[in-house]
Write a protein that holds these residues in place. Structure first.
Motif, PDB file in Angstrom:
ATOM      1  N   HIS A 195    -130.493 -62.110  -6.760  1.00 34.62           N
ATOM      2  CA  HIS A 195    -130.721 -62.378  -8.182  1.00 34.62           C
ATOM      3  C   HIS A 195    -129.908 -63.582  -8.644  1.00 34.62           C
ATOM      4  O   HIS A 195    -129.498 -63.643  -9.800  1.00 34.62           O
ATOM      5  CB  HIS A 195    -130.377 -61.136  -9.013  1.00 34.62           C
ATOM      6  N   ASP A 196    -129.686 -64.511  -7.758  1.00 31.41           N
ATOM      7  CA  ASP A 196    -128.892 -65.691  -8.071  1.00 31.41           C
ATOM      8  C   ASP A 196    -129.825 -66.879  -8.321  1.00 31.41           C
ATOM      9  O   ASP A 196    -130.607 -67.259  -7.448  1.00 31.41           O
ATOM     10  CB  ASP A 196    -127.937 -65.989  -6.902  1.00 31.41           C
ATOM     11  N   GLU A 197    -129.731 -67.434  -9.499  1.00 32.14           N
ATOM     12  CA  GLU A 197    -130.625 -68.522  -9.911  1.00 32.14           C
ATOM     13  C   GLU A 197    -130.524 -69.727  -8.988  1.00 32.14           C
ATOM     14  O   GLU A 197    -131.539 -70.316  -8.587  1.00 32.14           O
ATOM     15  CB  GLU A 197    -130.297 -68.919 -11.352  1.00 32.14           C
ATOM     16  N   ARG A 198    -129.319 -70.130  -8.639  1.00 27.88           N
ATOM     17  CA  ARG A 198    -129.135 -71.281  -7.755  1.00 27.88           C
ATOM     18  C   ARG A 198    -129.778 -71.018  -6.391  1.00 27.88           C
ATOM     19  O   ARG A 198    -130.459 -71.865  -5.842  1.00 27.88           O
ATOM     20  CB  ARG A 198    -127.639 -71.606  -7.586  1.00 27.88           C
TER      21      ARG A 198
ATOM     22  N   GLN B  85    -134.896 -68.204 -20.514  1.00 30.29           N
ATOM     23  CA  GLN B  85    -135.453 -67.481 -19.372  1.00 30.29           C
ATOM     24  C   GLN B  85    -134.746 -67.914 -18.094  1.00 30.29           C
ATOM     25  O   GLN B  85    -134.169 -69.000 -18.033  1.00 30.29           O
ATOM     26  CB  GLN B  85    -136.946 -67.788 -19.223  1.00 30.29           C
ATOM     27  N   THR B  86    -134.836 -67.070 -17.084  1.00 24.65           N
ATOM     28  CA  THR B  86    -134.355 -67.460 -15.763  1.00 24.65           C
ATOM     29  C   THR B  86    -135.525 -67.390 -14.787  1.00 24.65           C
ATOM     30  O   THR B  86    -136.468 -66.601 -14.973  1.00 24.65           O
ATOM     31  CB  THR B  86    -133.221 -66.547 -15.250  1.00 24.65           C
ATOM     32  N   PHE B  87    -135.440 -68.211 -13.773  1.00 23.58           N
ATOM     33  CA  PHE B  87    -136.480 -68.246 -12.751  1.00 23.58           C
ATOM     34  C   PHE B  87    -136.485 -66.953 -11.945  1.00 23.58           C
ATOM     35  O   PHE B  87    -137.535 -66.384 -11.667  1.00 23.58           O
ATOM     36  CB  PHE B  87    -136.268 -69.474 -11.857  1.00 23.58           C
ATOM     37  N   PHE B  88    -135.289 -66.467 -11.593  1.00 22.74           N
ATOM     38  CA  PHE B  88    -135.250 -65.255 -10.772  1.00 22.74           C
ATOM     39  C   PHE B  88    -135.820 -64.055 -11.519  1.00 22.74           C
ATOM     40  O   PHE B  88    -136.508 -63.218 -10.928  1.00 22.74           O
ATOM     41  CB  PHE B  88    -133.840 -64.981 -10.207  1.00 22.74           C
ATOM     42  N   GLU B  89    -135.574 -63.948 -12.821  1.00 21.42           N
ATOM     43  CA  GLU B  89    -136.139 -62.827 -13.587  1.00 21.42           C
ATOM     44  C   GLU B  89    -137.661 -62.953 -13.675  1.00 21.42           C
ATOM     45  O   GLU B  89    -138.374 -61.947 -13.581  1.00 21.42           O
ATOM     46  CB  GLU B  89    -135.533 -62.771 -14.989  1.00 21.42           C
ATOM     47  N   TYR B  90    -138.132 -64.182 -13.854  1.00 19.23           N
ATOM     48  CA  TYR B  90    -139.578 -64.435 -13.887  1.00 19.23           C
ATOM     49  C   TYR B  90    -140.225 -63.935 -12.593  1.00 19.23           C
ATOM     50  O   TYR B  90    -141.251 -63.240 -12.625  1.00 19.23           O
ATOM     51  CB  TYR B  90    -139.817 -65.931 -14.109  1.00 19.23           C
ATOM     52  N   ILE B  91    -139.628 -64.257 -11.444  1.00 17.40           N
ATOM     53  CA  ILE B  91    -140.193 -63.844 -10.153  1.00 17.40           C
ATOM     54  C   ILE B  91    -140.103 -62.322  -9.983  1.00 17.40           C
ATOM     55  O   ILE B  91    -141.082 -61.666  -9.598  1.00 17.40           O
ATOM     56  CB  ILE B  91    -139.485 -64.569  -8.983  1.00 17.40           C
ATOM     57  N   TRP B  92    -138.953 -61.740 -10.269  1.00 13.21           N
ATOM     58  CA  TRP B  92    -138.778 -60.300 -10.065  1.00 13.21           C
ATOM     59  C   TRP B  92    -139.710 -59.468 -10.950  1.00 13.21           C
ATOM     60  O   TRP B  92    -140.067 -58.338 -10.598  1.00 13.21           O
ATOM     61  CB  TRP B  92    -137.322 -59.892 -10.280  1.00 13.21           C
TER      62      TRP B  92
ATOM     63  N   PHE C 192    -141.074 -67.708   0.532  1.00 10.87           N
ATOM     64  CA  PHE C 192    -140.028 -67.710  -0.493  1.00 10.87           C
ATOM     65  C   PHE C 192    -139.679 -66.268  -0.905  1.00 10.87           C
ATOM     66  O   PHE C 192    -138.501 -65.914  -1.010  1.00 10.87           O
ATOM     67  CB  PHE C 192    -140.508 -68.526  -1.701  1.00 10.87           C
ATOM     68  N   LEU C 193    -140.685 -65.439  -1.124  1.00 17.71           N
ATOM     69  CA  LEU C 193    -140.448 -64.046  -1.525  1.00 17.71           C
ATOM     70  C   LEU C 193    -139.683 -63.284  -0.443  1.00 17.71           C
ATOM     71  O   LEU C 193    -138.828 -62.451  -0.752  1.00 17.71           O
ATOM     72  CB  LEU C 193    -141.779 -63.350  -1.842  1.00 17.71           C
TER      73      LEU C 193
ATOM     74  N   VAL D 253    -137.490 -60.372  -2.368  1.00 22.72           N
ATOM     75  CA  VAL D 253    -138.508 -59.683  -3.156  1.00 22.72           C
ATOM     76  C   VAL D 253    -139.390 -58.894  -2.188  1.00 22.72           C
ATOM     77  O   VAL D 253    -139.858 -57.803  -2.500  1.00 22.72           O
ATOM     78  CB  VAL D 253    -139.331 -60.680  -4.008  1.00 22.72           C
ATOM     79  N   ILE D 254    -139.582 -59.459  -0.996  1.00 25.70           N
ATOM     80  CA  ILE D 254    -140.304 -58.791   0.081  1.00 25.70           C
ATOM     81  C   ILE D 254    -139.362 -58.661   1.271  1.00 25.70           C
ATOM     82  O   ILE D 254    -138.719 -59.634   1.671  1.00 25.70           O
ATOM     83  CB  ILE D 254    -141.571 -59.573   0.486  1.00 25.70           C
ATOM     84  N   ASN D 255    -139.296 -57.464   1.833  1.00 24.70           N
ATOM     85  CA  ASN D 255    -138.503 -57.223   3.035  1.00 24.70           C
ATOM     86  C   ASN D 255    -139.478 -56.958   4.172  1.00 24.70           C
ATOM     87  O   ASN D 255    -140.103 -55.907   4.228  1.00 24.70           O
ATOM     88  CB  ASN D 255    -137.562 -56.036   2.846  1.00 24.70           C
ATOM     89  N   ASP D 256    -139.605 -57.944   5.073  1.00 26.24           N
ATOM     90  CA  ASP D 256    -140.517 -57.837   6.199  1.00 26.24           C
ATOM     91  C   ASP D 256    -139.790 -57.678   7.534  1.00 26.24           C
ATOM     92  O   ASP D 256    -140.372 -57.928   8.586  1.00 26.24           O
ATOM     93  CB  ASP D 256    -141.427 -59.072   6.274  1.00 26.24           C
TER      94      ASP D 256
END
Length: 181
Positions: free
Chosen positions: A25-28, A109-116, A164-165, A170-173
């Protein structure tokens, strides 16, 4: 025991064991992975991971505000930096994407929150027994890719977004046999 691809180098082992598939959850870090995954397009992850430290130096440790402010002189310097992938479209997209993320920040807004939000803040944990079962893209990566493109992001096709996910957890494969799942 680790996923087979994670054994190819020390950099790959470290990335596999400590980062890949781990919820972040780190924006950088999200911006770093978006940039590196875009740089990977048409290349291997091994090509990118061995250049990671050089990327961090060239991109001011992926400080979004600094990258968003890169001017023509800095862009030209990046295109001359032999330690990164010197593709004009990829370099331009990274600066463009930083500007868009900075704009999100300006709007609270944050990018990480948008994705999650696409997964209701819950990682997707897949169960594969072999790497050949793993898709290159999914309906989720297609949906996120389409939305990012609509927002003006570049180098965010569904295959790049799937990688990226995975990168940001966000995805654990990790394979079911992997000790790092």
């Amino acid at each position: 025991m680790r996923c087979e691809w994670g054994n190819s180098s020390e950099e790959m082992k470290s990335y596999h064991d400590k980062e890949w598939g781990k919820p972040n959850h780190d924006e950088r870090y999200f911006f770093e992975m978006l940039t590196l995954e875009g740089a990977q397009a048409g290349l291997s992850w091994a090509t990118i991971i061995k250049r990671r430290q050089t990327y961090r130096q060239a991109y001011d440790n992926f400080d979004i505000e600094k990258v968003a402010a890169f001017d023509q002189t800095k862009r030209d310097a990046l295109l001359q930096d032999k330690g990164i992938i010197r593709n004009r479209l990829k370099v331009d997209s990274s600066i463009n994407n930083a500007k868009l993320i900075q704009s999100m920040h300006d709007n609270g807004q944050t990018f990480f929150e948008y994705i999650w939000k696409f997964v209701d803040n819950k990682p997707i944990i897949n169960h594969y027994s072999d790497m050949s079962e793993m898709p290159a893209q999914t309906e989720l990566s297609q949906r996120i890719s389409k939305d990012l493109k609509k927002k003006g992001f570049r180098f965010v096709g569904p295959t790049i977004i799937y990688s990226f996910l995975q990168a940001v957890g966000v995805i654990n494969d990790h394979l079911d046999t992997c000790d790092f799942k």
